[in-house]
Scaffold this motif. Structure first.
Motif, PDB file in Angstrom:
ATOM      1  N   UNK A 227       0.863  -1.212  -0.064  1.00  0.00           N
ATOM      2  CA  UNK A 227      -0.047   0.173  -0.101  1.00  0.00           C
ATOM      3  C   UNK A 227       0.743   1.240   0.219  1.00  0.00           C
ATOM      4  N   UNK A 228       2.076   1.434   0.707  1.00  0.00           N
ATOM      5  CA  UNK A 228       2.869   2.491   0.762  1.00  0.00           C
ATOM      6  C   UNK A 228       3.641   2.354  -0.631  1.00  0.00           C
ATOM      7  N   UNK A 229       3.829   1.304  -1.481  1.00  0.00           N
ATOM      8  CA  UNK A 229       4.407   1.691  -2.763  1.00  0.00           C
ATOM      9  C   UNK A 229       3.331   2.244  -3.503  1.00  0.00           C
ATOM     10  N   UNK A 282       5.185   9.052   6.252  1.00  0.00           N
ATOM     11  CA  UNK A 282       4.993   7.434   6.723  1.00  0.00           C
ATOM     12  C   UNK A 282       5.005   6.656   5.755  1.00  0.00           C
ATOM     13  N   UNK A 283       4.673   6.716   4.606  1.00  0.00           N
ATOM     14  CA  UNK A 283       4.785   5.687   3.589  1.00  0.00           C
ATOM     15  C   UNK A 283       6.302   5.489   3.251  1.00  0.00           C
ATOM     16  N   UNK A 284       7.025   6.425   3.156  1.00  0.00           N
ATOM     17  CA  UNK A 284       8.430   6.444   2.618  1.00  0.00           C
ATOM     18  C   UNK A 284       9.141   5.809   3.633  1.00  0.00           C
ATOM     19  N   UNK A 285       8.745   5.963   5.068  1.00  0.00           N
ATOM     20  CA  UNK A 285       9.650   5.446   6.069  1.00  0.00           C
ATOM     21  C   UNK A 285       9.454   3.547   6.288  1.00  0.00           C
ATOM     22  N   UNK A 286       8.522   3.296   5.404  1.00  0.00           N
ATOM     23  CA  UNK A 286       8.105   1.631   5.302  1.00  0.00           C
ATOM     24  C   UNK A 286       8.817   1.308   4.199  1.00  0.00           C
ATOM     25  N   UNK A 287       9.616   2.172   3.401  1.00  0.00           N
ATOM     26  CA  UNK A 287      10.553   1.920   2.213  1.00  0.00           C
ATOM     27  C   UNK A 287      11.947   2.289   2.601  1.00  0.00           C
ATOM     28  N   UNK A 302       6.918  12.552  -5.142  1.00  0.00           N
ATOM     29  CA  UNK A 302       5.748  12.329  -4.225  1.00  0.00           C
ATOM     30  C   UNK A 302       5.389  13.289  -3.401  1.00  0.00           C
ATOM     31  N   UNK A 303       6.401  14.089  -2.741  1.00  0.00           N
ATOM     32  CA  UNK A 303       5.813  15.312  -1.952  1.00  0.00           C
ATOM     33  C   UNK A 303       5.389  16.316  -2.680  1.00  0.00           C
ATOM     34  N   UNK A 304       5.635  16.496  -3.889  1.00  0.00           N
ATOM     35  CA  UNK A 304       4.909  17.477  -4.623  1.00  0.00           C
ATOM     36  C   UNK A 304       3.606  17.013  -4.955  1.00  0.00           C
TER      37      UNK A 304
END
Length: 604
Positions: A227-229, A282-287, A302-304
């Motif tokens: 889901x993060x990806x 949070x999503x980035x931290x999972x990767x 992604x932040x953009x």
């Protein structure tokens, strides 16, 4: 095309039938270990694709007819129920690229090409087909490339749904290839192609939908990672979609952005998390595993995408109708917490500072920023907030807003950007505001912008001096612990000196820098007037400082201004008259500053 080439093209379908027959015979006899039979079929299709690409206008119809006939021969080869699976597997390794190329080159071939690749997808190992399709996506295509990639993206989505094991690992293999193509294709094709760009975005969305289906099948920790990806993939897509400079393409993509927004909701994202950037983090931290380093590079925007997802919701009627209540609630929550408010404001800098995004998105981004920052009594409340840790981010945000002020194509947007700049500056705690303004002035390379910033410093000087008057005790004594002269006085003088006596040496460049010189003189005059109105115990200028201002800043400037004025009067040209008119205010304020300085010098 000469007679020999024409004959070779006409014979191509017959040669292809022979190659397919030889392939069948090789597999039936078991003599197929070297793969040469499948390669021979691939060579014929590649030659047909190259010939069609090179064909002139007179030969295009004939080339298209031959290409279509050859694709039909391949398709017919798979029709019998008794087709050899080993032969199919061998052809799947060789034919995806040339078939997709033919389908992209010839409109009448596209449906047949798609049917052939769909056959491979349905009848071959999904994980093998994923690798084959990714390799094909990684192929440089010279002509009509977007059609080629759209065709492959659609089949890639179908393969992903068929995978039953190691879902996350397979997705991590596919997405870098897809995003690399999109990153390269959009700037190249945006100016000339409309519908096919939208088709590509829809095909990429189809891949996202396929990954979402994979997520639904998973119930363990791997589901969170996938889901993060997926969420980062959707954010990257929103960023890429937002790069379209043609308004009609951008407008047509609202429905695609809406679908990506729904995917983000599925992944647990909220508008509050998008506004603050917390969900992206949070999503980035999972990767953050070492093996995911290259994957994360694919999501560099992604932040953009997070800020753009909010801007799209803010400006697009279709998305706004879907998420209006949630966005309003998120905006309310952000405004109620100054830390979150700063996060929301700072995340918008990714859009303002980038040259990738069109002005319509930046304009709506400014509206969003003003909506977030439009709070009553924000200045007083912020006096109790420490923003020192976020100082670099605030500075970067203000520089990004400056870039819109400087480059925006119309006066209304430049005015809006200036309003946003003032509002954000006003939100900075008073104890840090001069530091931010000083950094902006020192890093400004445009005289007109420097003049505007100095005017903001002047506004802050007025605010601070009024506050000091309110705090002053009737006994004409300073409040305990209050610094004197006040910090704003030192900041203001330092900035005036930066303009009137540049650190690189020499006097200021006139008349080119006339605007910023005028603003600096006005600031100095304002400080001199404030100091003149104070009681003796509240004087800010000491003798040495006043002497420096008078002899090193003001007096050297007087003959320069007078000389330019005199030369302009003698010249009499329109350009000279313009210079003279622009320097008249400088001369007037300069003489007034000299008079005030001489009066103060007499008092020492």
């Amino acid at each position: 095309m000469d007679a020999g080439d024409t004959a070779a093209v006409a014979q191509a379908p017959a040669r292809l039938r022979e190659a397919l027959a030889a392939l069948t015979q090789a597999f039936e006899s078991g003599d197929c270990s070297d793969g040469s039979s499948a390669a021979a079929v691939s060579d014929l299709l590649n030659a047909a694709a190259a010939g069609a690409e090179e064909a002139g206008a007179d030969d295009a119809a004939a080339a298209a007819g031959v290409a279509e006939e050859m694709l039909r021969e391949v398709h017919a080869f798979f029709s019998p129920p008794s087709s050899n699976q080993l032969a199919i597997d061998a052809l799947s390794l060789e034919l995806v690229k040339p078939v997709a190329k033919l389908g992209a080159l010839m409109e009448n071939c596209c449906d047949i090409a798609r049917a052939i690749i769909e056959f491979f997808v349905s009848n071959c190992n999904p994980r093998d087909m994923l690798s084959i399709l990714c390799e094909a996506v990684d192929e440089p295509v010279a002509s009509n490339g977007l059609v080629y990639f759209v065709l492959l993206f659609k089949e890639l989505a179908k393969v992903l749904v068929l995978i039953h094991r190691r879902h996350t690992e397979q997705v991590k293999v596919a997405l870098p290839a897809v995003l690399q193509v999109m990153n390269a294709a959009i700037p190249e094709y945006d100016e000339e192609h409309g519908k096919i760009i939208i088709d590509m975005f829809n095909a990429a969305l189809g891949i996202g939908n396929a990954i979402q289906e994979m997520c639904k099948k998973m119930v363990n920790q791997k589901n969170e990672e996938l889901c993060s990806v997926l969420s980062l993939y959707s954010l990257q897509n929103i960023s890429l979609i937002s790069r379209c400079k043609q308004q009609h393409i951008l407008s047509a993509c609202g429905s695609v952005v809406l679908q990506h927004s729904k995917i983000l909701t599925f992944c647990g994202f909220t508008y509050f998390g998008l506004l603050t950037g917390n969900d992206v983090t949070s999503a980035t931290d999972k990767l953050l595993k070492d093996e995911d380093a290259d994957l994360l590079k694919c999501f560099s925007f992604a932040m953009d995408g997070a800020s753009l997802a909010v801007i799209w919701t803010y400006m697009d009627d279709l998305i706004s109708k879907y998420a209006e209540a949630e966005l309003e609630s998120a905006l309310k929550d952000v405004k109620g917490n100054h830390t979150r408010m700063w996060q929301a404001i700072n995340i918008l800098r990714y859009v303002f500072s980038s040259t990738h995004y069109p002005w319509v998105l930046k304009s709506n981004g400014l509206d969003l920023l003003l909506s977030i920052a439009n709070e009553s009594c924000i200045e007083e409340i912020n006096d109790h907030v420490d923003a020192s840790s976020s100082g670099p981010e605030i500075f970067a945000t203000l520089k990004a807003i400056e870039s819109v002020m400087i480059s925006a194509p119309d006066a209304l947007m430049r005015k809006k950007a200036f309003a946003a700049l003032k509002q954000v500056v006003s939100m900075v705690p008073s104890s840090q505001r001069f530091d931010i303004l000083q950094a902006l002035v020192q890093n400004s390379i445009f005289p007109s912008l420097t003049a505007i910033l100095l005017d903001l410093v002047k506004d802050e000087v007025l605010r601070e001096s009024r506050q000091a008057d309110q705090n002053f005790i009737e006994s004409d004594q300073l409040q305990d612990g209050r610094e004197w002269p006040p910090p704003w006085f030192c900041h203001a003088l330092e900035l005036v000196g930066l303009i009137l006596k540049p650190p690189e040496g020499g006097p200021p460049c006139l008349p080119d820098h006339g605007e910023q010189v005028l603003s600096a003189l006005n600031l100095l005059r304002f400080v001199l007037i404030i100091d003149s109105r104070g009681s003796r115990s509240r004087k800010m200028f000491d003798k040495e400082t006043m002497r420096k201002v008078y002899s090193e800043w003001l007096i050297p400037l007087r003959p320069i201004v007078a000389g330019i004025q005199s030369e302009s009067e003698e010249d009499g040209s329109d350009a000279a008259n313009h210079i003279m008119c622009s320097l008249n205010p400088v001369q007037l304020v300069l003489y007034r500053c000299i008079e005030l300085s001489e009066e103060k010098m007499k008092g020492f």
